[in-house]
Design an enzyme around this catalytic site. Structure first.
Site, PDB file in Angstrom:
ATOM      1  N   LYS A  78      40.179   1.560 -34.384  1.00 50.95           N
ATOM      2  CA  LYS A  78      41.431   1.161 -33.738  1.00 50.95           C
ATOM      3  C   LYS A  78      42.529   2.108 -34.215  1.00 50.95           C
ATOM      4  CE  LYS A  78      44.367  -2.949 -33.174  1.00 50.95           C
ATOM      5  NZ  LYS A  78      44.505  -4.377 -33.563  1.00 50.95           N
ATOM      6  N   SER A 153      44.622  -7.431 -29.585  1.00 51.01           N
ATOM      7  CA  SER A 153      45.077  -6.075 -29.394  1.00 51.01           C
ATOM      8  C   SER A 153      44.002  -5.012 -29.600  1.00 51.01           C
ATOM      9  CB  SER A 153      46.248  -5.788 -30.343  1.00 51.01           C
ATOM     10  OG  SER A 153      45.821  -5.886 -31.686  1.00 51.01           O
ATOM     11  N   SER A 177      43.356 -10.592 -32.991  1.00 55.31           N
ATOM     12  CA  SER A 177      43.111  -9.304 -32.327  1.00 55.31           C
ATOM     13  C   SER A 177      41.738  -8.690 -32.509  1.00 55.31           C
ATOM     14  CB  SER A 177      44.165  -8.289 -32.753  1.00 55.31           C
ATOM     15  OG  SER A 177      45.334  -8.522 -32.020  1.00 55.31           O
TER      16      SER A 177
HETATM   17  N1  GLN Z   1      48.105 -11.570 -29.871  1.00 53.16           N
HETATM   18  C1  GLN Z   1      48.757 -11.758 -31.132  1.00 53.16           C
HETATM   19  C2  GLN Z   1      50.101 -11.070 -31.126  1.00 53.16           C
HETATM   20  O1  GLN Z   1      50.443 -10.549 -30.131  1.00 53.16           O
HETATM   21  C3  GLN Z   1      47.881 -11.254 -32.245  1.00 53.16           C
HETATM   22  C4  GLN Z   1      47.868  -9.787 -32.383  1.00 53.16           C
HETATM   23  C5  GLN Z   1      47.003  -9.306 -33.503  1.00 53.16           C
HETATM   24  O2  GLN Z   1      46.156 -10.031 -34.025  1.00 53.16           O
HETATM   25  N2  GLN Z   1      47.233  -8.077 -33.910  1.00 53.16           N
HETATM   26  O3  GLN Z   1      50.809 -11.035 -32.082  1.00 53.16           O
END
Ligand code: GLN
Length: 485
Positions: A78, A153, A177
């Site tokens: 990532k 994400s 994410s």
């Molecule tokens: N979807 C969540 C957010 O937007 C989690 C994102 C993540 O785990 N990096 O904050």
């Protein structure tokens, strides 16, 4: 074909000389060239470097050296994971062109085990989002249905593994994410206990919630990857100094007598009927194999989402203040220092990141701190206590990973709609616990469904053990996305 081999199969074949690392890597390179134009998983690659490292590994092997446990295994990272000499952007324009001078601890550990880094994969900007639509650079498509999002994400990490563009990947999980894109793409995603894996060299989003973890095609692969990346790191002040067990040995297939909690608050939530049906089948399969299912309560569950969306933006607003146009990435033309900050940040950050910075700054303002941040932290304690209490009764907790399968691009029009998709994954991060998403079936339109297991702190072994049973009972087997098989 070598692209669908598991992590251990790949490493074993290479160690035995049945497959060369060069050929294995080359196969991924040509697949990425052929398939990734449509899929859009990769942001940066260094194929020359990957091939050179692979041939060097082959040479050392023929000279009698034993490759490491990940010898010749191709990995995608990532793009919030810092890589020496390879552009790292966190999918943000503000970091475009930044070539880090060092490797994150997890990257050092992967390389030391013989892994080959194929490249960096797409995500929501600074990992803020749930669909990868918030990347400043490109769209990543779900390999199972390219009109749908891969989740986020860590959408690029999940899509690349699902499409056979790498053997395994790493993602990060601040509120879901790793687990949510794994569920959407039909792969396994493991979020370790907070502190289990070093955060050194991870672009920070919300430091008290962020964890790095593997995204793989099998539970056994997740176990192996965790074994390599876990462990104490003096460069991360929140790193836990606890021994790393042999997670692969935990996969005994035996779950007799294991007590698995079903939290009523999660199951009372609005859940897509096909997701619900798949989870019901998973419950039945676990019961049949000797697990004891226990109804439990996590009374503060409904507060997890509002608390997370205060804590995470608050920490983000502080973490992201380092992007000032001076030290990293883009620098705007400006007449004085303040103007430089305004213009660099104004042009460099996308709308979701700005929204989070504003939300977080507002919540931390003097006079508001007690009403928002402090209250959110108190809720966090209540949520942690809910889990502590539940884990006196059970060994694991089972829920769906997401309320619905992958949706179409643009389907979550308002930010709140997007945030609401995270209801099942956020509490785990607030409590610092480990969680895993394991595929547990397909909808009638061939969209993957994920089952989530949550465990006690540092008890990844039990998560993996039960996860492997789910995989064997109701997993996807050899089913793969048609477009890429
Ligand atoms: N979807 C969540 C957010 O937007 C989690 C994102 C993540 O785990 N990096 O904050």
């Amino acid at each position: 074909m070598s692209e669908w081999l598991s992590v251990s199969e790949t490493a074993t074949k290479i160690a035995m000389g049945e497959l060369t690392a060069f050929r294995a890597v080359d196969r991924f390179i040509s697949r990425i060239r052929n398939l990734d134009r449509d899929l859009g998983a990769f942001l940066a690659t260094d194929f020359d470097q990957a091939s050179t490292e692979a041939s060097a590994l082959d040479k050392r092997r023929t000279a009698g050296e034993r490759p490491g446990v990940l010898g010749g295994v191709s990995i995608a990272l990532k793009d919030v994971i810092v890589t020496r000499g390879l552009e790292t952007t966190a999918a943000s324009k503000i970091l475009a062109g930044w070539i880090p001078p060092y490797d994150a601890t997890v990257v050092e550990k992967l390389r030391a085990a013989g892994a080959i880094i194929l490249g960096k994969v797409n995500c929501d900007e600074f990992a803020m989002g749930s669909s990868t639509e918030r990347s400043a650079f490109k769209k990543t498509r779900n390999p199972w249905d390219t009109s749908r999002v891969p989740g986020g994400s860590s959408g690029g990490s999940a899509a690349a593994v699902a499409a056979g563009l790498c053997t395994a990947s790493l993602g990060t999980d601040t509120g879901g994410s790793i687990r949510q894109p794994a569920a959407f793409c039909g792969v396994v995603g493991l979020k370790p206990t907070y502190g289990r894996v070093s955060r050194y060299g991870i672009v920070a989003f919300a430091s008290s919630l962020d964890q790095v973890g593997p995204i793989t095609r099998t539970v056994a692969d997740a176990a192996l990857m965790l074994e390599v990346i876990a462990g104490f790191d003096p460069r991360d002040s929140t790193s836990l100094d606890a021994p790393v067990p042999n997670y692969s040995e935990a996969l005994t297939g035996d779950i007799t007598g294991l007590r698995i909690g079903l939290p009523k608050e999660y199951f009372a939530h609005d859940i897509d009927p096909e997701v619900r049906a798949a989870i019901d089948l998973t419950i039945a399969a676990l019961r049949e194999r000797g697990a004891q299912m226990v109804d439990i309560a996590l009374p503060n569950t409904s507060l997890a989402l509002p608390a997370y969306y205060i804590v995470a933006p608050a920490e983000a607003s502080s973490n992201l203040s380092r992007y000032d146009g001076v030290r990293y990435g883009k620098r705007a033309e400006a007449k004085d220092l303040l103007d430089l900050y305004r213009k660099s940040r104004g042009a460099g950050f996308g709308p979701e990141v700005k929204r989070r910075i504003m939300l977080g700054t507002y919540a931390l303002r003097s006079g508001y701190y007690d009403a928002y941040y402090k209250k959110a932290q108190q809720i966090r304690t209540l949520i942690k206590r809910d889990f502590d209490k539940a884990f006196e009764q059970v060994d694991l907790i089972l829920t769906p990973t997401t309320p619905t399968p992958a949706y179409r691009f643009g389907a979550k029009a308002s930010p709140l709609d997007m945030y609401l998709g995270d209801v099942f994954t956020l509490a785990c991060n607030l409590a610092g616990l480990p969680g895993i998403s394991v595929p547990c079936g397909l909808t009638k339109d061939s969209l993957p469904i994920g089952a989530q297991l949550l465990g006690k702190a540092l008890d990844e072994a039990t998560l993996l053990r039960a996860g492997a049973v789910i995989e064997a009972a109701v997993g996807l087997g050899a089913q793969r996305p048609k477009a890429v098989s």
